[in-house]
Motif scaffolding. Structure first.
Motif, PDB file in Angstrom:
ATOM      1  N   ALA A  25       4.065  -0.414  -8.338  1.00  0.00           N
ATOM      2  CA  ALA A  25       3.755   0.433  -9.496  1.00  0.00           C
ATOM      3  C   ALA A  25       2.804   1.576  -9.139  1.00  0.00           C
ATOM      4  CB  ALA A  25       3.152  -0.415 -10.617  1.00  0.00           C
ATOM      5  N   ASN A  26       1.925   1.349  -8.153  1.00  0.00           N
ATOM      6  CA  ASN A  26       0.899   2.347  -7.836  1.00  0.00           C
ATOM      7  C   ASN A  26       0.788   2.729  -6.372  1.00  0.00           C
ATOM      8  OD1 ASN A  26      -0.147   2.483 -10.548  1.00  0.00           O
ATOM      9  ND2 ASN A  26      -0.990   0.453 -10.185  1.00  0.00           N
ATOM     10  N   ASP A  27       1.336   1.925  -5.480  1.00  0.00           N
ATOM     11  CA  ASP A  27       1.156   2.174  -4.053  1.00  0.00           C
ATOM     12  C   ASP A  27       2.400   1.722  -3.285  1.00  0.00           C
ATOM     13  OD1 ASP A  27       0.309   2.487  -1.442  1.00  0.00           O
ATOM     14  OD2 ASP A  27      -1.561   1.363  -1.696  1.00  0.00           O
ATOM     15  N   CYS A  28       3.425   2.562  -3.335  1.00  0.00           N
ATOM     16  CA  CYS A  28       4.697   2.189  -2.700  1.00  0.00           C
ATOM     17  C   CYS A  28       4.584   2.081  -1.186  1.00  0.00           C
ATOM     18  CB  CYS A  28       5.794   3.172  -3.090  1.00  0.00           C
ATOM     19  SG  CYS A  28       6.719   2.597  -4.523  1.00  0.00           S
ATOM     20  N   ARG A  29       3.679   2.800  -0.573  1.00  0.00           N
ATOM     21  CA  ARG A  29       3.533   2.691   0.877  1.00  0.00           C
ATOM     22  C   ARG A  29       3.138   1.272   1.263  1.00  0.00           C
ATOM     23  NH1 ARG A  29      -0.311   2.211   4.098  1.00  0.00           N
ATOM     24  NH2 ARG A  29      -1.945   2.765   2.626  1.00  0.00           N
ATOM     25  N   ARG A  30       2.111   0.736   0.612  1.00  0.00           N
ATOM     26  CA  ARG A  30       1.670  -0.631   0.917  1.00  0.00           C
ATOM     27  C   ARG A  30       2.683  -1.660   0.438  1.00  0.00           C
ATOM     28  NH1 ARG A  30      -4.208  -1.415  -1.058  1.00  0.00           N
ATOM     29  NH2 ARG A  30      -4.042  -3.354   0.110  1.00  0.00           N
ATOM     30  N   ALA A  31       3.333  -1.382  -0.686  1.00  0.00           N
ATOM     31  CA  ALA A  31       4.362  -2.295  -1.182  1.00  0.00           C
ATOM     32  C   ALA A  31       5.508  -2.388  -0.182  1.00  0.00           C
ATOM     33  CB  ALA A  31       4.866  -1.822  -2.536  1.00  0.00           C
ATOM     34  N   ALA A  32       5.951  -1.246   0.328  1.00  0.00           N
ATOM     35  CA  ALA A  32       7.048  -1.244   1.307  1.00  0.00           C
ATOM     36  C   ALA A  32       6.655  -2.027   2.559  1.00  0.00           C
ATOM     37  CB  ALA A  32       7.443   0.187   1.660  1.00  0.00           C
ATOM     38  N   GLU A  33       5.398  -1.913   2.966  1.00  0.00           N
ATOM     39  CA  GLU A  33       4.919  -2.682   4.120  1.00  0.00           C
ATOM     40  C   GLU A  33       5.016  -4.180   3.839  1.00  0.00           C
ATOM     41  OE1 GLU A  33       0.969  -1.191   4.752  1.00  0.00           O
ATOM     42  OE2 GLU A  33       1.692   0.726   5.538  1.00  0.00           O
ATOM     43  N   ASP A  34       4.584  -4.597   2.639  1.00  0.00           N
ATOM     44  CA  ASP A  34       4.681  -6.019   2.272  1.00  0.00           C
ATOM     45  C   ASP A  34       6.131  -6.480   2.236  1.00  0.00           C
ATOM     46  OD1 ASP A  34       1.952  -6.449   2.045  1.00  0.00           O
ATOM     47  OD2 ASP A  34       1.920  -6.376  -0.151  1.00  0.00           O
ATOM     48  N   ARG A  55      12.076  -2.748  -1.853  1.00  0.00           N
ATOM     49  CA  ARG A  55      11.776  -1.828  -0.762  1.00  0.00           C
ATOM     50  C   ARG A  55      12.616  -0.561  -0.879  1.00  0.00           C
ATOM     51  NH1 ARG A  55      12.259  -3.181   5.624  1.00  0.00           N
ATOM     52  NH2 ARG A  55      14.467  -2.902   5.145  1.00  0.00           N
ATOM     53  N   GLY A  56      13.875  -0.712  -1.265  1.00  0.00           N
ATOM     54  CA  GLY A  56      14.721   0.468  -1.476  1.00  0.00           C
ATOM     55  C   GLY A  56      14.147   1.382  -2.541  1.00  0.00           C
ATOM     56  N   ALA A  57      13.706   0.800  -3.646  1.00  0.00           N
ATOM     57  CA  ALA A  57      13.118   1.601  -4.724  1.00  0.00           C
ATOM     58  C   ALA A  57      11.849   2.303  -4.245  1.00  0.00           C
ATOM     59  CB  ALA A  57      12.823   0.720  -5.932  1.00  0.00           C
ATOM     60  N   CYS A  58      11.022   1.603  -3.498  1.00  0.00           N
ATOM     61  CA  CYS A  58       9.805   2.232  -2.961  1.00  0.00           C
ATOM     62  C   CYS A  58      10.161   3.353  -1.990  1.00  0.00           C
ATOM     63  CB  CYS A  58       8.917   1.202  -2.279  1.00  0.00           C
ATOM     64  SG  CYS A  58       7.902   0.276  -3.437  1.00  0.00           S
ATOM     65  N   ARG A  59      11.148   3.109  -1.175  1.00  0.00           N
ATOM     66  CA  ARG A  59      11.543   4.146  -0.216  1.00  0.00           C
ATOM     67  C   ARG A  59      12.036   5.404  -0.925  1.00  0.00           C
ATOM     68  NH1 ARG A  59      14.492   0.805   4.721  1.00  0.00           N
ATOM     69  NH2 ARG A  59      12.588   0.494   5.924  1.00  0.00           N
ATOM     70  N   LYS A  61      10.853   6.544  -3.730  1.00  0.00           N
ATOM     71  CA  LYS A  61       9.614   7.207  -4.168  1.00  0.00           C
ATOM     72  C   LYS A  61       8.895   7.868  -3.002  1.00  0.00           C
ATOM     73  CE  LYS A  61       8.791   4.115  -8.059  1.00  0.00           C
ATOM     74  NZ  LYS A  61       7.885   3.087  -8.608  1.00  0.00           N
ATOM     75  N   LEU A  62       9.015   7.281  -1.818  1.00  0.00           N
ATOM     76  CA  LEU A  62       8.362   7.818  -0.626  1.00  0.00           C
ATOM     77  C   LEU A  62       9.212   8.877   0.072  1.00  0.00           C
ATOM     78  CD1 LEU A  62       7.047   4.420   0.777  1.00  0.00           C
ATOM     79  CD2 LEU A  62       5.662   6.242  -0.273  1.00  0.00           C
ATOM     80  N   GLN A  63      10.353   9.207  -0.508  1.00  0.00           N
ATOM     81  CA  GLN A  63      11.301  10.177   0.050  1.00  0.00           C
ATOM     82  C   GLN A  63      11.876   9.738   1.396  1.00  0.00           C
ATOM     83  OE1 GLN A  63      12.440  12.966  -1.695  1.00  0.00           O
ATOM     84  NE2 GLN A  63      11.417  11.821  -3.295  1.00  0.00           N
ATOM     85  N   ASP A  64      11.912   8.439   1.646  1.00  0.00           N
ATOM     86  CA  ASP A  64      12.568   7.880   2.830  1.00  0.00           C
ATOM     87  C   ASP A  64      14.006   7.580   2.422  1.00  0.00           C
ATOM     88  OD1 ASP A  64      13.550   6.491   4.986  1.00  0.00           O
ATOM     89  OD2 ASP A  64      12.072   4.858   4.861  1.00  0.00           O
ATOM     90  N   LEU A  65      14.810   8.622   2.342  1.00  0.00           N
ATOM     91  CA  LEU A  65      16.161   8.485   1.813  1.00  0.00           C
ATOM     92  C   LEU A  65      17.073   7.676   2.726  1.00  0.00           C
ATOM     93  CD1 LEU A  65      16.595  12.055   0.323  1.00  0.00           C
ATOM     94  CD2 LEU A  65      15.542  10.023  -0.699  1.00  0.00           C
ATOM     95  N   VAL A  66      16.901   7.822   4.018  1.00  0.00           N
ATOM     96  CA  VAL A  66      17.704   7.050   4.970  1.00  0.00           C
ATOM     97  C   VAL A  66      17.378   5.565   4.836  1.00  0.00           C
ATOM     98  CG1 VAL A  66      18.161   6.643   7.424  1.00  0.00           C
ATOM     99  CG2 VAL A  66      17.972   8.982   6.556  1.00  0.00           C
ATOM    100  N   GLY A  67      16.099   5.253   4.746  1.00  0.00           N
ATOM    101  CA  GLY A  67      15.686   3.859   4.579  1.00  0.00           C
ATOM    102  C   GLY A  67      16.165   3.275   3.264  1.00  0.00           C
ATOM    103  N   ALA A  68      16.058   4.075   2.195  1.00  0.00           N
ATOM    104  CA  ALA A  68      16.531   3.618   0.887  1.00  0.00           C
ATOM    105  C   ALA A  68      18.028   3.352   0.930  1.00  0.00           C
ATOM    106  CB  ALA A  68      16.193   4.651  -0.190  1.00  0.00           C
ATOM    107  N   ASP A  69      18.773   4.276   1.542  1.00  0.00           N
ATOM    108  CA  ASP A  69      20.221   4.076   1.680  1.00  0.00           C
ATOM    109  C   ASP A  69      20.524   2.760   2.386  1.00  0.00           C
ATOM    110  OD1 ASP A  69      20.853   6.464   0.461  1.00  0.00           O
ATOM    111  OD2 ASP A  69      21.318   7.509   2.310  1.00  0.00           O
ATOM    112  N   ALA A  70      19.830   2.502   3.469  1.00  0.00           N
ATOM    113  CA  ALA A  70      20.071   1.278   4.239  1.00  0.00           C
ATOM    114  C   ALA A  70      19.796   0.039   3.391  1.00  0.00           C
ATOM    115  CB  ALA A  70      19.220   1.268   5.500  1.00  0.00           C
ATOM    116  N   ASP A  71      18.683   0.052   2.657  1.00  0.00           N
ATOM    117  CA  ASP A  71      18.350  -1.101   1.816  1.00  0.00           C
ATOM    118  C   ASP A  71      19.372  -1.305   0.711  1.00  0.00           C
ATOM    119  OD1 ASP A  71      16.086  -1.859   3.234  1.00  0.00           O
ATOM    120  OD2 ASP A  71      14.720  -0.711   1.969  1.00  0.00           O
ATOM    121  N   PHE A  72      19.760  -0.224   0.047  1.00  0.00           N
ATOM    122  CA  PHE A  72      20.708  -0.365  -1.054  1.00  0.00           C
ATOM    123  C   PHE A  72      22.107  -0.718  -0.567  1.00  0.00           C
ATOM    124  CE2 PHE A  72      17.653   2.454  -3.502  1.00  0.00           C
ATOM    125  CZ  PHE A  72      17.065   1.380  -4.149  1.00  0.00           C
ATOM    126  N   GLN A  73      22.513  -0.212   0.581  1.00  0.00           N
ATOM    127  CA  GLN A  73      23.805  -0.608   1.158  1.00  0.00           C
ATOM    128  C   GLN A  73      23.801  -2.103   1.467  1.00  0.00           C
ATOM    129  OE1 GLN A  73      26.673   0.815   1.585  1.00  0.00           O
ATOM    130  NE2 GLN A  73      26.251   2.971   1.314  1.00  0.00           N
TER     131      GLN A  73
END
Length: 102
Positions: A25-34, A55-59, A61-73
């Motif tokens: 909700a407030n810190d997607c960088r640390r959430a993605a790490e967890d 993690r895909g949702a956090c990615r 927000k962090l503009q890590d589109l490649v990572g988000a794609d991988a998670d959602f795929q």
């Protein structure tokens, strides 16, 4: 949850995922790490679904589109009837459309 050191057990992995979900909700960088740490622990299917979506949702927000794609795929491949399948399908379709229009 911020002060707990998590052992490698399933219950501790679940608490790590809960912490990641709360952090998102407030810190997607640390959430993605967890989420990544939890993923590395070989979670059961129920936790894996939460990890990949979270993690895909956090990615996104962090503009890590490649990572988000991988998670959602991976989410769609593993959980075709999952709780967030509609959202993940829309994300993947939108990304494919934007890639095609480049």
């Amino acid at each position: 949850l911020e002060t707990i050191t998590f052992d490698p057990g399933l219950r501790a992995t679940e608490l790590l995922v809960v912490r990641a979900e709360l952090r998102a909700a407030n810190d997607c960088r640390r959430a993605a790490e967890d989420f990544t740490v939890a993923l590395g622990r070989g979670p059961d299917a129920k936790l894996l679904e939460r990890i990949l979506y979270g993690r895909g949702a956090c990615r996104t927000k962090l503009q890590d589109l490649v990572g988000a794609d991988a998670d959602f795929q991976r989410y769609l491949e593993r959980f075709p009837a999952g709780a967030h399948v509609d959202w993940a399908c829309r994300w993947v379709a939108t990304r494919r459309l934007s890639e095609t229009n480049r």
